[in-house]
Design a protein around this motif. Structure first.
Motif, PDB file in Angstrom:
ATOM      1  N   VAL A 130      -0.597  -5.139   6.512  1.00  0.00           N
ATOM      2  CA  VAL A 130      -2.025  -4.836   6.619  1.00  0.00           C
ATOM      3  C   VAL A 130      -2.478  -4.047   5.399  1.00  0.00           C
ATOM      4  N   GLY A 131      -1.514  -3.604   4.608  1.00  0.00           N
ATOM      5  CA  GLY A 131      -1.840  -2.862   3.399  1.00  0.00           C
ATOM      6  C   GLY A 131      -0.587  -2.631   2.580  1.00  0.00           C
ATOM      7  N   SER A 132      -0.778  -2.167   1.353  1.00  0.00           N
ATOM      8  CA  SER A 132       0.363  -1.832   0.499  1.00  0.00           C
ATOM      9  C   SER A 132       0.100  -0.480  -0.161  1.00  0.00           C
ATOM     10  N   VAL A 133       1.164   0.279  -0.313  1.00  0.00           N
ATOM     11  CA  VAL A 133       1.074   1.622  -0.892  1.00  0.00           C
ATOM     12  C   VAL A 133       1.782   1.605  -2.249  1.00  0.00           C
ATOM     13  N   ALA A 154       4.589  -6.128  -7.526  1.00  0.00           N
ATOM     14  CA  ALA A 154       3.142  -6.183  -7.772  1.00  0.00           C
ATOM     15  C   ALA A 154       2.416  -6.156  -6.431  1.00  0.00           C
ATOM     16  N   ALA A 155       1.124  -5.851  -6.476  1.00  0.00           N
ATOM     17  CA  ALA A 155       0.341  -5.778  -5.244  1.00  0.00           C
ATOM     18  C   ALA A 155       0.296  -7.134  -4.552  1.00  0.00           C
ATOM     19  N   ALA A 156       0.369  -7.120  -3.235  1.00  0.00           N
ATOM     20  CA  ALA A 156       0.305  -8.358  -2.463  1.00  0.00           C
ATOM     21  C   ALA A 156      -1.135  -8.872  -2.451  1.00  0.00           C
ATOM     22  N   PRO A 157      -1.362 -10.125  -2.765  1.00  0.00           N
ATOM     23  CA  PRO A 157      -2.732 -10.652  -2.796  1.00  0.00           C
ATOM     24  C   PRO A 157      -3.364 -10.650  -1.410  1.00  0.00           C
ATOM     25  N   GLY A 158      -4.652 -10.296  -1.369  1.00  0.00           N
ATOM     26  CA  GLY A 158      -5.378 -10.322  -0.115  1.00  0.00           C
ATOM     27  C   GLY A 158      -5.087  -9.162   0.813  1.00  0.00           C
ATOM     28  N   VAL A 192     -13.127  -4.858   1.493  1.00  0.00           N
ATOM     29  CA  VAL A 192     -12.302  -3.642   1.414  1.00  0.00           C
ATOM     30  C   VAL A 192     -11.262  -3.786   0.302  1.00  0.00           C
ATOM     31  N   VAL A 193     -11.355  -2.909  -0.681  1.00  0.00           N
ATOM     32  CA  VAL A 193     -10.392  -2.903  -1.788  1.00  0.00           C
ATOM     33  C   VAL A 193      -9.236  -1.954  -1.479  1.00  0.00           C
ATOM     34  N   SER A 194      -9.541  -0.773  -0.961  1.00  0.00           N
ATOM     35  CA  SER A 194      -8.495   0.201  -0.646  1.00  0.00           C
ATOM     36  C   SER A 194      -8.952   1.096   0.502  1.00  0.00           C
TER      37      SER A 194
END
Length: 250
Positions: A130-133, A154-158, A192-194
């Protein structure tokens, strides 16, 4: 004239009368022997079948069928399950297999089933981020329970970024941020970006277009989201829905 001899008289049965009784006895004897033989053969069959089922590969494991895996490979899961080929199916430690697979970080749930004649089926449910830190070693994926279960370069897309000091299901800030993300409506999620939080009461959403939504706690998230969707139709950069009845735009 001589007196008759007194005493117990003995009647001798004719041989013809004795033969049928002897034949009946032999017939009964044959029935008893036959029954005992059938019982013995039945017992031996049961013992042989039990031995084959419990102690030989006759009904052993010939296949480990993995279903539901998405990111994890079937071979990875089979390796952790550690089901020995040929192991008697009925003697498998299903709880042990379950616990080994459930301990894999990406696995949210697993079911283990026996299927005759020789299949073990593993039904896998993987965790969904549901999110990445972002931490020093990469981007940590966090699921809907707040569990940190994988690291990507790298950040997970979406997936929105969660700005947290240390992601943990026991951390109030993590629970608040994840709780908000879990209840966001589909219409709002792409904006929602962050999501940032330093405690359980100061959640803040960064939206597309450099806009910010002050959320407060994760309570009343559906109501706050509904109010925010209305406010986003108005120009502004900061939307405060921490008190949805007194929401403001600036």
């Amino acid at each position: 004239m001589s007196a008759p001899v007194r005493g117990r008289s003995t009647r001798v049965r004719p041989a013809a009368n004795r033969r049928p009784k002897s034949a009946e006895y032999r017939a009964r004897r044959r029935i008893i022997v036959r029954r005992r033989l059938v019982a013995l053969l039945t017992l031996l069959s049961v013992v042989a079948l039990t031995y084959c089922v419990f102690f030989t590969p006759l009904l052993g494991v010939h296949q480990v069928d993995v279903r539901g895996a998405a990111v994890l490979t079937d071979d990875e899961i089979r390796g952790v399950a550690a089901v020995e080929p040929g192991s008697p199916l009925v003697r498998l430690d299903l709880q042990g297999i379950h616990d080994r697979v459930a301990a894999m970080p990406r696995v949210a749930a697993v079911e283990v089933e026996r299927q005759l004649p020789g299949t073990v089926r593993l039904l896998i449910t993987e965790r969904v981020p549901v999110g990445s830190v972002k931490l020093s070693d990469g981007f940590h994926l966090v699921d809907s329970t707040g569990k940190d279960y994988a690291v990507l370069p790298a950040a997970a897309p979406g997936v929105p970024e969660l700005v947290l000091a240390t992601p943990s299901p026991a951390d109030p800030a993590t629970r608040a941020a994840v709780g908000v993300v879990n209840e966001l409506p589909e219409k709002l999620r792409p904006e929602v970006v962050s999501v940032a939080a330093t405690s359980g009461a100061d959640v803040k959403l960064t939206l597309s277009g450099n806009r910010v939504a002050k959320w407060g706690s994760s309570e009343d998230t559906p109501r706050k989201a509904a109010v925010l969707l209305v406010l986003l139709t108005r120009p502004g950069t900061t939307y405060d829905v921490s008190s949805p009845d007194l929401a403001t735009v600036s």
